[in-house]
Design a protein around this motif. Structure first.
Motif, PDB file in Angstrom:
ATOM      1  N   GLY A 131       1.024  -1.220  -0.057  1.00 51.94           N
ATOM      2  CA  GLY A 131       0.064  -0.205   0.043  1.00 51.94           C
ATOM      3  C   GLY A 131       0.848   1.279   0.094  1.00 51.94           C
ATOM      4  N   SER A 132       0.160   2.492  -0.366  1.00 54.00           N
ATOM      5  CA  SER A 132       0.821   3.754  -0.062  1.00 54.00           C
ATOM      6  C   SER A 132       0.341   4.661   1.044  1.00 54.00           C
ATOM      7  CB  SER A 132       0.601   4.098  -1.536  1.00 54.00           C
ATOM      8  OG  SER A 132       1.105   5.506  -1.789  1.00 54.00           O
ATOM      9  N   PHE A 133       1.226   5.064   1.842  1.00 53.67           N
ATOM     10  CA  PHE A 133       1.153   5.778   2.941  1.00 53.67           C
ATOM     11  C   PHE A 133       2.057   7.069   3.314  1.00 53.67           C
ATOM     12  CE2 PHE A 133      -0.017   1.620   3.857  1.00 53.67           C
ATOM     13  CZ  PHE A 133      -1.631   1.434   3.764  1.00 53.67           C
ATOM     14  N   LYS A 134       1.671   8.074   4.142  1.00 55.72           N
ATOM     15  CA  LYS A 134       2.508   9.269   4.391  1.00 55.72           C
ATOM     16  C   LYS A 134       3.831   8.608   4.702  1.00 55.72           C
ATOM     17  CE  LYS A 134      -0.914  12.564   6.009  1.00 55.72           C
ATOM     18  NZ  LYS A 134      -1.427  13.299   7.143  1.00 55.72           N
ATOM     19  N   GLU A 135       4.244   7.508   5.508  1.00 57.07           N
ATOM     20  CA  GLU A 135       5.511   7.174   5.779  1.00 57.07           C
ATOM     21  C   GLU A 135       6.215   6.453   4.866  1.00 57.07           C
ATOM     22  OE1 GLU A 135       2.405   7.043   8.981  1.00 57.07           O
ATOM     23  OE2 GLU A 135       2.716   6.193   7.136  1.00 57.07           O
ATOM     24  N   ASN A 136       5.535   5.754   3.707  1.00 57.25           N
ATOM     25  CA  ASN A 136       6.469   5.365   2.634  1.00 57.25           C
ATOM     26  C   ASN A 136       6.229   6.331   1.390  1.00 57.25           C
ATOM     27  OD1 ASN A 136       4.055   4.566   1.778  1.00 57.25           O
ATOM     28  ND2 ASN A 136       4.722   2.303   1.554  1.00 57.25           N
ATOM     29  N   GLY A 137       6.134   7.500   1.282  1.00 63.18           N
ATOM     30  CA  GLY A 137       5.926   8.520   0.473  1.00 63.18           C
ATOM     31  C   GLY A 137       4.752   8.409  -0.515  1.00 63.18           C
ATOM     32  N   CYS A 138       3.702   8.407  -0.061  1.00 62.80           N
ATOM     33  CA  CYS A 138       2.425   8.295  -0.912  1.00 62.80           C
ATOM     34  C   CYS A 138       2.097   9.654  -1.776  1.00 62.80           C
ATOM     35  CB  CYS A 138       1.017   8.220  -0.028  1.00 62.80           C
ATOM     36  SG  CYS A 138       0.737   9.636   0.989  1.00 62.80           S
ATOM     37  N   MET A 139       1.515   9.623  -2.816  1.00 67.73           N
ATOM     38  CA  MET A 139       1.108  10.829  -3.356  1.00 67.73           C
ATOM     39  C   MET A 139       0.509  11.781  -2.848  1.00 67.73           C
ATOM     40  SD  MET A 139      -0.110  11.014  -7.656  1.00 67.73           S
ATOM     41  CE  MET A 139      -1.838  11.173  -7.382  1.00 67.73           C
ATOM     42  N   ARG A 140       0.585  13.122  -2.879  1.00 72.32           N
ATOM     43  CA  ARG A 140      -0.243  14.143  -2.562  1.00 72.32           C
ATOM     44  C   ARG A 140      -0.535  15.224  -3.633  1.00 72.32           C
ATOM     45  NH1 ARG A 140       4.103  17.576   1.165  1.00 72.32           N
ATOM     46  NH2 ARG A 140       5.914  17.698  -0.312  1.00 72.32           N
ATOM     47  N   VAL A 141      -1.732  15.947  -3.555  1.00 70.00           N
ATOM     48  CA  VAL A 141      -2.072  16.808  -4.708  1.00 70.00           C
ATOM     49  C   VAL A 141      -2.558  18.102  -3.832  1.00 70.00           C
ATOM     50  CG1 VAL A 141      -2.875  14.972  -5.689  1.00 70.00           C
ATOM     51  CG2 VAL A 141      -4.392  16.188  -4.626  1.00 70.00           C
ATOM     52  N   ILE A 142      -2.422  19.067  -4.679  1.00 72.11           N
ATOM     53  CA  ILE A 142      -3.036  20.365  -4.401  1.00 72.11           C
ATOM     54  C   ILE A 142      -4.260  20.437  -5.197  1.00 72.11           C
ATOM     55  CG2 ILE A 142      -2.798  22.926  -4.614  1.00 72.11           C
ATOM     56  CD1 ILE A 142      -0.925  21.552  -2.717  1.00 72.11           C
ATOM     57  N   PRO A 143      -5.544  20.536  -4.430  1.00 74.17           N
ATOM     58  CA  PRO A 143      -6.873  20.136  -4.815  1.00 74.17           C
ATOM     59  C   PRO A 143      -7.135  21.477  -5.718  1.00 74.17           C
ATOM     60  CG  PRO A 143      -6.997  19.610  -2.488  1.00 74.17           C
ATOM     61  CD  PRO A 143      -5.635  19.939  -2.890  1.00 74.17           C
ATOM     62  N   GLY A 144      -7.951  21.334  -6.683  1.00 77.53           N
ATOM     63  CA  GLY A 144      -8.305  22.488  -7.741  1.00 77.53           C
ATOM     64  C   GLY A 144      -7.028  23.212  -8.573  1.00 77.53           C
ATOM     65  N   SER A 145      -5.934  22.538  -8.415  1.00 73.32           N
ATOM     66  CA  SER A 145      -4.729  23.330  -9.072  1.00 73.32           C
ATOM     67  C   SER A 145      -5.058  23.033 -10.478  1.00 73.32           C
ATOM     68  CB  SER A 145      -3.420  22.914  -8.653  1.00 73.32           C
ATOM     69  OG  SER A 145      -3.317  21.571  -8.547  1.00 73.32           O
ATOM     70  N   HIS A 146      -5.720  22.088 -10.919  1.00 75.04           N
ATOM     71  CA  HIS A 146      -5.658  21.792 -12.274  1.00 75.04           C
ATOM     72  C   HIS A 146      -6.565  22.668 -13.102  1.00 75.04           C
ATOM     73  CE1 HIS A 146      -9.608  20.580 -10.709  1.00 75.04           C
ATOM     74  NE2 HIS A 146     -10.042  20.277 -12.065  1.00 75.04           N
ATOM     75  N   LEU A 147      -7.045  23.486 -12.135  1.00 73.06           N
ATOM     76  CA  LEU A 147      -8.175  24.609 -13.128  1.00 73.06           C
ATOM     77  C   LEU A 147      -7.330  26.013 -13.574  1.00 73.06           C
ATOM     78  CD1 LEU A 147     -10.960  24.552 -10.434  1.00 73.06           C
ATOM     79  CD2 LEU A 147     -10.815  23.536 -12.680  1.00 73.06           C
ATOM     80  N   ASP A 148      -5.807  25.840 -13.058  1.00 74.87           N
ATOM     81  CA  ASP A 148      -5.073  26.940 -13.507  1.00 74.87           C
ATOM     82  C   ASP A 148      -4.496  26.607 -14.942  1.00 74.87           C
ATOM     83  OD1 ASP A 148      -5.251  28.395 -11.100  1.00 74.87           O
ATOM     84  OD2 ASP A 148      -3.646  27.406 -10.211  1.00 74.87           O
TER      85      ASP A 148
END
Length: 252
Positions: A131-148
């Motif tokens: 699995g993918s978690f904060k401890e092993n470097g999971c993905m993170r996004v900035i919500p709504g940034s695609h609208l730029d």
């Protein structure tokens, strides 16, 4: 019938640029087989790093059984439409303690000039193994940034001994980040223009994922040098853009 997105899911994705369905993408049998395929590729990688296993389906047709399957495409169709092209896939593995960080970026920035439109390009990120978690470097996004629009002019160079890409977006407000914590077999979906990244894996657990990336078959893949040798597949429906596909006769 396989599962698919609700109208509320689609509305959330359009507004935020991502979705966490909280579902298993594959049956246990098919998930286990995919993990075995990944480990074969990892063992055969030669001098590549474990996070550099790009387009493995080019030389392993077993992966097309996943990439072109209804169990995957039924999740994609509400966002991409009924005519779907396969753009790429990628095994991404961050080794324990040494897995490099992924800098803040938009996928679309690396595709500039390669398409005639960037709306509705969607990536599925499937969590394998632990699995993918904060401890092993999971993905993170900035919500709504695609609208730029997906083509920030605020990139700066990175140190590729520590980062997977040569450039990153400067000045990202990390307090806005949403972390994609996924159990084995769960998946996320994100727009090709959203700002996202991942921290390095500082844990003892390998982080492994398989990305599956699709675009509408109404979008033209441009005749430019960076697309030379690139192969795409018609995954569902019909071509509406005059593209050449690996699974269809070449156009005259």
């Amino acid at each position: 019938m396989t599962e698919t997105l609700t109208d509320a899911d689609v509305a959330f994705f359009r507004e935020n640029g991502y979705l966490l369905p909280g579902r298993q993408l594959l049956s246990e049998d098919r998930l286990s087989r995919l993990e075995l395929i990944f480990n074969e590729h990892l063992e055969a990688r030669g001098d590549k790093l474990s996070d550099e296993l790009d387009t493995p389906h080019y030389h392993d047709e077993r992966l097309l059984d996943y990439l072109l399957s209804d169990e995957v495409l039924d999740w994609v169709e509400p966002l991409v439409g009924p005519n779907i092209a396969l753009w790429s896939s990628h095994f991404i593995s961050k080794d324990p303690f040494t897995g490099r960080a992924t800098p803040w970026h938009e996928d679309s920035a690396y595709w500039e000039g390669r398409f005639d439109d960037y709306d509705n390009i969607v990536t599925i990120w499937l969590a394998l193994e632990a699995g993918s978690f904060k401890e092993n470097g999971c993905m993170r996004v900035i919500p709504g940034s695609h609208l730029d629009g997906g083509f920030s002019d605020n990139y700066r160079p990175t140190d590729m001994t520590e980062q997977t890409f040569h450039a990153e977006i400067a000045g990202v407000d990390e307090a806005k980040a949403v972390y994609f914590e996924l159990q084995r077999g769960e998946f996320s979906m994100h727009d090709g223009r959203i700002v996202h990244g991942a921290r390095a894996n500082t844990s003892a657990t390998r982080r492994t994922g398989y990305t599956m990336r699709y675009f509408p078959a109404s979008v033209k893949m441009q005749d430019v040098p960076q697309n030379e040798g690139w192969k795409i597949w018609l995954a569902r429906g019909v071509d509406l853009a005059g593209n050449d596909y690996a699974n269809a006769p070449a156009r005259a």
